[in-house]
Design a protein around this motif. Sequence first.
Motif, PDB file in Angstrom:
ATOM      1  N   LYS A   4     -12.307   4.024  -2.708  1.00 45.30           N
ATOM      2  CA  LYS A   4     -12.816   4.774  -1.558  1.00 45.30           C
ATOM      3  C   LYS A   4     -12.507   6.247  -1.799  1.00 45.30           C
ATOM      4  O   LYS A   4     -11.352   6.633  -1.980  1.00 45.30           O
ATOM      5  CB  LYS A   4     -12.184   4.285  -0.254  1.00 45.30           C
TER       6      LYS A   4
ATOM      7  N   THR B  53      -3.095   5.245  -2.183  1.00 47.74           N
ATOM      8  CA  THR B  53      -3.828   6.356  -1.575  1.00 47.74           C
ATOM      9  C   THR B  53      -3.242   7.664  -2.090  1.00 47.74           C
ATOM     10  O   THR B  53      -2.041   7.909  -1.943  1.00 47.74           O
ATOM     11  CB  THR B  53      -3.741   6.314  -0.039  1.00 47.74           C
TER      12      THR B  53
ATOM     13  N   LYS C  11      -7.000  -1.638  -5.329  1.00 45.09           N
ATOM     14  CA  LYS C  11      -7.681  -0.716  -4.430  1.00 45.09           C
ATOM     15  C   LYS C  11      -7.130   0.699  -4.621  1.00 45.09           C
ATOM     16  O   LYS C  11      -5.921   0.891  -4.726  1.00 45.09           O
ATOM     17  CB  LYS C  11      -7.508  -1.137  -2.968  1.00 45.09           C
TER      18      LYS C  11
ATOM     19  N   LEU D  17      -8.605  -2.764 -11.213  1.00 45.94           N
ATOM     20  CA  LEU D  17      -9.096  -2.029 -10.048  1.00 45.94           C
ATOM     21  C   LEU D  17     -10.459  -2.565  -9.624  1.00 45.94           C
ATOM     22  O   LEU D  17     -11.386  -2.649 -10.439  1.00 45.94           O
ATOM     23  CB  LEU D  17      -9.191  -0.539 -10.379  1.00 45.94           C
ATOM     24  N   HIS D  18     -10.563  -2.915  -8.352  1.00 46.30           N
ATOM     25  CA  HIS D  18     -11.769  -3.562  -7.823  1.00 46.30           C
ATOM     26  C   HIS D  18     -12.530  -2.664  -6.842  1.00 46.30           C
ATOM     27  O   HIS D  18     -13.756  -2.666  -6.816  1.00 46.30           O
ATOM     28  CB  HIS D  18     -11.366  -4.870  -7.128  1.00 46.30           C
ATOM     29  N   THR D  19     -11.794  -1.868  -6.036  1.00 40.04           N
ATOM     30  CA  THR D  19     -12.400  -1.094  -4.956  1.00 40.04           C
ATOM     31  C   THR D  19     -11.899   0.350  -4.990  1.00 40.04           C
ATOM     32  O   THR D  19     -10.703   0.591  -5.125  1.00 40.04           O
ATOM     33  CB  THR D  19     -12.061  -1.714  -3.584  1.00 40.04           C
TER      34      THR D  19
ATOM     35  N   GLU E 233      -2.350  -1.371  -3.735  1.00 38.68           N
ATOM     36  CA  GLU E 233      -3.283  -0.389  -3.177  1.00 38.68           C
ATOM     37  C   GLU E 233      -2.607   0.978  -3.154  1.00 38.68           C
ATOM     38  O   GLU E 233      -1.451   1.099  -2.751  1.00 38.68           O
ATOM     39  CB  GLU E 233      -3.715  -0.779  -1.767  1.00 38.68           C
TER      40      GLU E 233
ATOM     41  N   ASN F 104      -7.641   4.689  -2.946  1.00 36.72           N
ATOM     42  CA  ASN F 104      -8.225   5.586  -1.944  1.00 36.72           C
ATOM     43  C   ASN F 104      -7.861   7.019  -2.327  1.00 36.72           C
ATOM     44  O   ASN F 104      -6.685   7.329  -2.530  1.00 36.72           O
ATOM     45  CB  ASN F 104      -7.677   5.267  -0.547  1.00 36.72           C
TER      46      ASN F 104
ATOM     47  N   HIS G 254       0.854  -1.190   0.000  1.00 37.35           N
ATOM     48  CA  HIS G 254       0.000   0.000   0.000  1.00 37.35           C
ATOM     49  C   HIS G 254       0.889   1.239   0.000  1.00 37.35           C
ATOM     50  O   HIS G 254       1.676   1.442   0.922  1.00 37.35           O
ATOM     51  CB  HIS G 254      -0.905  -0.020   1.243  1.00 37.35           C
TER      52      HIS G 254
ATOM     53  N   LYS H  21     -16.744  -2.310  -6.042  1.00 43.75           N
ATOM     54  CA  LYS H  21     -17.052  -1.748  -4.724  1.00 43.75           C
ATOM     55  C   LYS H  21     -16.644  -0.279  -4.704  1.00 43.75           C
ATOM     56  O   LYS H  21     -15.495   0.056  -4.973  1.00 43.75           O
ATOM     57  CB  LYS H  21     -16.311  -2.518  -3.630  1.00 43.75           C
TER      58      LYS H  21
END
Length: 594
Positions: free
Chosen positions: A472, A418, A445, A468-470, A416, A447, A395, A499
């Motif tokens: 936020k 962010t 993921k 890419l699956h999720t 992941e 973010n 991440h 998601k």
Amino acid sequence: MNRIKRRQNNNIVHQNKKQITNINRKKSNFENLANEIIYEIFEYIDTYDVYYIFFNLNKRFENLFLNSNLPLQINISTISKSKFEDYHQNIIIPNRHRIDILRLSNPFTVDIIFSPPRIILKFIQLKTLVLDNIDAKYLKNILNHSIHLTKLHSLTIHLIDFIKNSTDFYLQIFRLPKLKYCKIKLSTMDDLTLSTNIFSSIEHLVINTCFPYESFHNLLSYLPQLRYLSIDVIYDCYHKPIDFSPIVLKSLKYISLKLSSMNFNQFEQIVKNFFHYIEVLHITSSNDSEFLNAKRWEKLILSSMSNLRIFDINHSGLVGNNSSIYHDVINEFNSSFWILKQWFFKHQHSWEKGSDSGIFYSTNPYRRKDYRLYCQINKETCLNIQENNLNLVKHLLIGGKQIINNSINYFINVNELTIKDDFKISHHSISTILNQIISLKQLIKLNITHSNFSIEQLMKLLHFTPNLHTIKYFSIFFNGIDLTSIKKIDLSTKNQVKKLEIYHEGCTIEEFQIILNIFPQLEYFKIGMSQNEIEQFIPFLASKTYFKTHSLFFLCISQLRKRFIPELNRLIKSKNLHDDYLIKIVYCDLYLWW
């Protein structure tokens, strides 16, 4: 001419017959395999996929599935209500006695599978139980009955509602007689009190929530066999001196703590009372500059952690009022003590806070899955920036103005990402910037906490993130955007996002429909809405016209006002939503599943 057409048609028919023959031969070859071989193949496939592919193929495969005594691993995460009901009826209910691993990631499925709670007693082979994103409605009774599950050794619980009495919750877990591994995430504000004559068999404990510093001694008192302890945030809320009595924990070898509102003196007291036998220490701290006092660390390690093999620190904060003081302080970690231990360190500076503040962390190798990248470099004082081993990083959190110019590290295993609010997007393409740091194709993921990250930038990024699956999103999704202009954007980007969570209040029906157009594969959607928006949205849900052509089957409307919940219940009842949806209000969130 007709003769030629006839000959071509005959060739096509011959080719089709040949293909059908080959398919039938392959099918026949697979069906002729021995049962033992087919069972071995099933072990490499998720149980639901085995059921979905083979159960209705023919009677033999149905019997193979139903009449086996082999253990079953059930993983129910994102699945529609209709598919779950079929799976529950045909597989879970008749095979409760075979299930050894059960993972439920839906606040409705626990209510169904464990209703009434004593049903859990039928899961006689259960070894691992994962209850993810559930409410605590039946949890107390489920845990009470779980005491009789003699094989249950692993438990993971993530609660989405608030726990008023955390002591009762912890004690229920500590009473489970065979439990070795426990992972907990919950929201609570009270302390863990001490109760006599209760000792847990837990050896590996992970607490992914805020835990009070004042309760640390009480926690360890319940865990005489503890080997591994990780607490996501341990905080001091009272700021009062506490005299802990020592506890000898000879088995405790691994510690990972993230400290909040705690100073070095408090941490030092914990070490001296409980950590004499530890071999691995991961510590995350902030603000108190004493955590960068190399000589004090050296003294504490020699006196109270003499068995320490791995020392992993990550400290962020201010030292002095200029960069020379900061670098003088961290250079003390280059003494012979640290070199002989083979413990090495790096640092970065936050662009906004300047070079008298920074992130100081252990490296060579870097042992954490998360990595914060700011890349503020002072070439005169910040030497040896290149990392040697970042393979464990999964991440990446990026921020700062100079990412594209100064990032000299490439993170080969990141899945992941962010994007933080202080990440400065230059004239370069966002995908060009990020591809210099990570492989966008590997991302599953994303973010986004960046307040000015536009939909246009997200759409461009989706072109380069096929896995890419999720997502936020921690800011306003349609920030300052005219909806008429959005409709002119090409929304046909192929993406696999299933998601989406938007942590900001505000979503009209029109915006909701645009989001579903952007993400045609979306299955789970969490969004905040105002009272007026919800009142308009309930009739839209009742019509179900839009959902018939979309993949979405799970919706969470968050941040409800408590005073509005009684009115919401009346509105749901008046529109007969219960006829088409399972509905649950947990704390201040509304959940719908269909």
